[in-house]
Design an enzyme around this catalytic site. Sequence first.
Site, short mmCIF file in Angstrom:
data_model
loop_
_atom_site.label_atom_id
_atom_site.label_comp_id
_atom_site.label_asym_id
_atom_site.label_seq_id
_atom_site.Cartn_x
_atom_site.Cartn_y
_atom_site.Cartn_z
N LYS A 77 0.86 -1.19 0.00
CA LYS A 77 0.00 0.00 0.00
C LYS A 77 0.89 1.23 0.00
O LYS A 77 1.92 1.27 0.68
CB LYS A 77 -0.90 -0.03 1.24
N SER A 152 -9.15 3.22 3.18
CA SER A 152 -8.10 3.79 2.37
C SER A 152 -7.29 2.76 1.58
O SER A 152 -6.45 3.14 0.75
CB SER A 152 -7.14 4.60 3.25
N SER A 176 -10.16 0.88 7.18
CA SER A 176 -9.52 1.02 5.86
C SER A 176 -9.16 -0.28 5.17
O SER A 176 -8.81 -0.27 3.99
CB SER A 176 -8.27 1.90 5.98
#
Length: 475
Positions: A77, A152, A176
């Site tokens: 990520k 996210s 997230s």
Amino acid sequence: MTELFELTALDQWRALQRGDVSPTELTEHYLARIERLNPGLGAFVTVTADAARARARHVETEVAKTAPLWGLPFADKDLQLRAGVPARLGSRLMRDNIPETSDLLVQALDTAGGISLGKTNTPEFGLPSYTEPVAGSPARNPWNPEFGAGGSSGGAAVAVAARLLPFAPGSDGGGSVRIPAAASGLVGLKPSRGRIPAASGLDSPGGLPVAGPLARTVADAALLLDAMIAPAGGRPEHPFAVRAPGGEEQFLGAAVRGEGRYQLGVMTTSAWDDAYEISLAPEALAALEDAVTGFAAIGHGIEQTALTPDASYAPAFRALWQLSAARIPADTPEKEELLEPLTRWLMHRGRELSGRAVAEALTALAAYERSFIRQLSAYDAVLTPALALTPRPVGWYDAENGERNFAQQVQYTPFTSMINVCGLPAITLPVSQTADGLPMGVQLIGRPGGEATLLALGAQLERKLRWQDRVPPGL
């Protein structure tokens, strides 16, 4: 003939172990899919093809096949730092940021024998629960690209749902991992606070953010979770005195066996009910009913429950979320101008907080944690909707008004942040779809250290509903 990307991560690992496919072949297979499909989806912000090929050759010759992720591709990520790879954190402010050292989680996944193919899309500094950064392209839902994939860890979810990766690590500070997993038809697991040494949550105010896996199946999520916890096949030193309760078991076994009968609570109340108007879409309630029916048919006890209203939660969580933006390195008007309006709003609110206000927020949330766990202590796990609404269209969120934007996020995701506050494990399961084919899921909340129970329950429902057989159109 079955394509490699159609296999589960666990089946790909078994094929690697048998020698049916090599790490280099599997890496090339996924790089080709990324090249073809990523431009329309926005899953990756950086593809490190040459580094991935070199890493695959290294894994083949220098890493023992007993490594838990030997030869399996993944991606970092873009909030995680990997030495020599741009880490833009979803922000124009960080466009020239190339770290010299890697984060502990990145190091752990490398030690586990995985092969990073690049960086997945994330919103600015990971703050919103949707992935539409001004600095790049939105992460588009593979089930319908007009809709977002949540956030996210939105890029990670798109990559796994579109079969650009077998699984992916994400991070979860308020939902997230679970939000994008639910929006994209995946399994998403938020571990207990302290469970993963490399990303425990214990080093941040309130202990909110932890790392967790996104995967197509419960077993695949457990496979990645085990590697995050013990990357070299044995539990590493934990850098904190406090850690998640529980034994030293490997969670893949619990996910594969899927055994046990449990007492489940079912609730549709959340910590935000007193502060915002929370309405549950019919599709969210239908998904919850599908899960209740499935678990009841398996033989689990089912009981309705509800949280006692607590007006202290909303202002305390808002303060902590704003505090998380206070340290953004925008110390001049020129740098601040590069930030998105929501980020600027959060940053200024965070910097305006007094020490007393922060201390009071932390105290309130610690009390909420004790109350929440006490209220639900009669259950082995508690079932809620994963999201209150169906996946949101790209561009749905107010890009200019911070207060309105925050309210929209709460109304879409009221069931996730309270789990971070309480440090509990939770898993989202993609139980159903809307009439238009968009995924809808449920969330199971576990007791402290109760990941094994969640994985067992998820595996049982997965065998019954077979969500792993669903494939986004055109893929």
